[in-house]
Design an enzyme around this catalytic site. Structure first.
Site, PDB file in Angstrom:
ATOM      1  N   HIS A  35       0.724  -1.279  -0.008  1.00  0.00           N
ATOM      2  CA  HIS A  35       0.019   0.029  -0.095  1.00  0.00           C
ATOM      3  C   HIS A  35       0.908   1.160  -0.183  1.00  0.00           C
ATOM      4  O   HIS A  35       2.021   1.161   0.353  1.00  0.00           O
ATOM      5  CB  HIS A  35      -0.864   0.153   1.284  1.00  0.00           C
ATOM      6  CG  HIS A  35      -1.692  -1.062   1.647  1.00  0.00           C
ATOM      7  ND1 HIS A  35      -2.982  -0.909   1.409  1.00  0.00           N
ATOM      8  CD2 HIS A  35      -1.349  -2.232   2.149  1.00  0.00           C
ATOM      9  CE1 HIS A  35      -3.738  -2.122   1.948  1.00  0.00           C
ATOM     10  NE2 HIS A  35      -2.612  -2.973   2.034  1.00  0.00           N
ATOM     11  N   GLU A 117       2.633  -0.543   4.476  1.00  0.00           N
ATOM     12  CA  GLU A 117       2.502   0.562   3.987  1.00  0.00           C
ATOM     13  C   GLU A 117       3.941   1.287   3.523  1.00  0.00           C
ATOM     14  O   GLU A 117       4.562   1.279   4.667  1.00  0.00           O
ATOM     15  CB  GLU A 117       1.612   1.241   4.995  1.00  0.00           C
ATOM     16  CG  GLU A 117       0.265   0.755   5.230  1.00  0.00           C
ATOM     17  CD  GLU A 117      -0.803   1.338   4.473  1.00  0.00           C
ATOM     18  OE1 GLU A 117      -0.554   2.125   3.656  1.00  0.00           O
ATOM     19  OE2 GLU A 117      -2.023   0.869   4.629  1.00  0.00           O
ATOM     20  N   HIS A 156      -2.671  -3.189  -3.351  1.00  0.00           N
ATOM     21  CA  HIS A 156      -4.002  -2.981  -2.941  1.00  0.00           C
ATOM     22  C   HIS A 156      -4.806  -2.902  -4.050  1.00  0.00           C
ATOM     23  O   HIS A 156      -6.150  -3.258  -4.060  1.00  0.00           O
ATOM     24  CB  HIS A 156      -4.207  -1.622  -1.842  1.00  0.00           C
ATOM     25  CG  HIS A 156      -5.139  -1.626  -1.132  1.00  0.00           C
ATOM     26  ND1 HIS A 156      -5.598  -0.644  -0.139  1.00  0.00           N
ATOM     27  CD2 HIS A 156      -6.207  -2.681  -0.926  1.00  0.00           C
ATOM     28  CE1 HIS A 156      -6.691  -0.874   0.454  1.00  0.00           C
ATOM     29  NE2 HIS A 156      -7.012  -2.233   0.031  1.00  0.00           N
ATOM     30  N   ASP A 166      -3.850   2.323  -4.799  1.00  0.00           N
ATOM     31  CA  ASP A 166      -2.334   2.425  -4.254  1.00  0.00           C
ATOM     32  C   ASP A 166      -1.744   1.010  -4.544  1.00  0.00           C
ATOM     33  O   ASP A 166      -2.494  -0.068  -4.391  1.00  0.00           O
ATOM     34  CB  ASP A 166      -2.191   2.887  -2.715  1.00  0.00           C
ATOM     35  CG  ASP A 166      -3.213   1.761  -1.798  1.00  0.00           C
ATOM     36  OD1 ASP A 166      -4.214   1.625  -2.123  1.00  0.00           O
ATOM     37  OD2 ASP A 166      -2.641   1.543  -0.738  1.00  0.00           O
TER      38      ASP A 166
HETATM   39 ZN   LIG Z   1      -4.108   0.526   0.621  1.00  0.00          ZN
END
Ligand SMILES: [Zn+2]
Length: 185
Positions: A35, A117, A156, A166
């Site tokens: 992400h 992330e 994602h 993303d």
């Molecule tokens: Zn995401």
């Protein structure tokens, strides 16, 4: 950086435990989801992603925060622009990063995935330090969870294509795959 399979926590990185997690229904870890996030969007190093994942974001601080402050979300890991890695959720537990999602015909990817992330946006190139940290972290994860093969590392946007964009076009997938295939690195 070392992963303790019993606890699901990595040693040698920061820990910032999030309450936004629960039990994996099948105990399975077979997908890695990449992400991007930045809070406020496009601003880096603010500490607000950590606050968001710990339900400490203050709605009044920024107009964008007002819309997300009550959401309960998390990822297992965050890699900041300088390559620093923070873990929020034990790998053994289900973090809340994918939302409504599907991979290979299976829904609810949170059940069987790990979420990483990268601090960033869809359009801005990620840093060399972030790629280096992502490769190192992915290798550590692959050693403990061999089901995380190259074809089971996705974005994602791949598992929620109508909702999510993303990690975005700026993320260099060939660079990640080449680095993971290079045994010398
Ligand atoms: Zn995401």
């Amino acid at each position: 950086m070392q992963l303790d399979p019993t606890s699901g926590w990595c040693h040698g990185i920061r820990h910032c435990p999030s309450p936004n997690c629960n039990v994996r229904p099948q105990g399975e870890i077979s997908l890695l989801v990449i992400h991007n996030i930045s809070l406020p969007p496009g601003q880096f190093g603010t500490g607000k992603v950590q606050a968001f994942f710990q339900n400490r974001l203050v709605a009044e601080e920024h107009p964008y925060f007002a819309g997300i402050a009550t959401l309960q979300v998390s990822a297992h890991f965050l890699i900041e622009r300088d390559g620093a890695i923070t873990q929020f959720v034990s790998c053994n537990e289900r973090a809340w990063h994918a939302g409504q999602s599907s991979f290979g015909g299976r829904e609810n990817c949170n059940d069987f995935s790990l979420g990483i992330e990268l601090e960033g946006t869809d359009e801005q190139p990620f840093t060399d330090a972030q790629y280096a940290a992502l490769v190192a972290l992915t290798r550590v994860l692959q050693r403990t969870y061999p089901a995380l093969t190259l074809d089971r590392i996705c974005g994602h946007s791949d598992i929620a294509p109508t909702r999510k964009t993303d990690p975005g076009p700026a993320f260099d997938w060939p660079r990640l795959r080449a680095a993971l295939m290079d045994k010398k690195e």
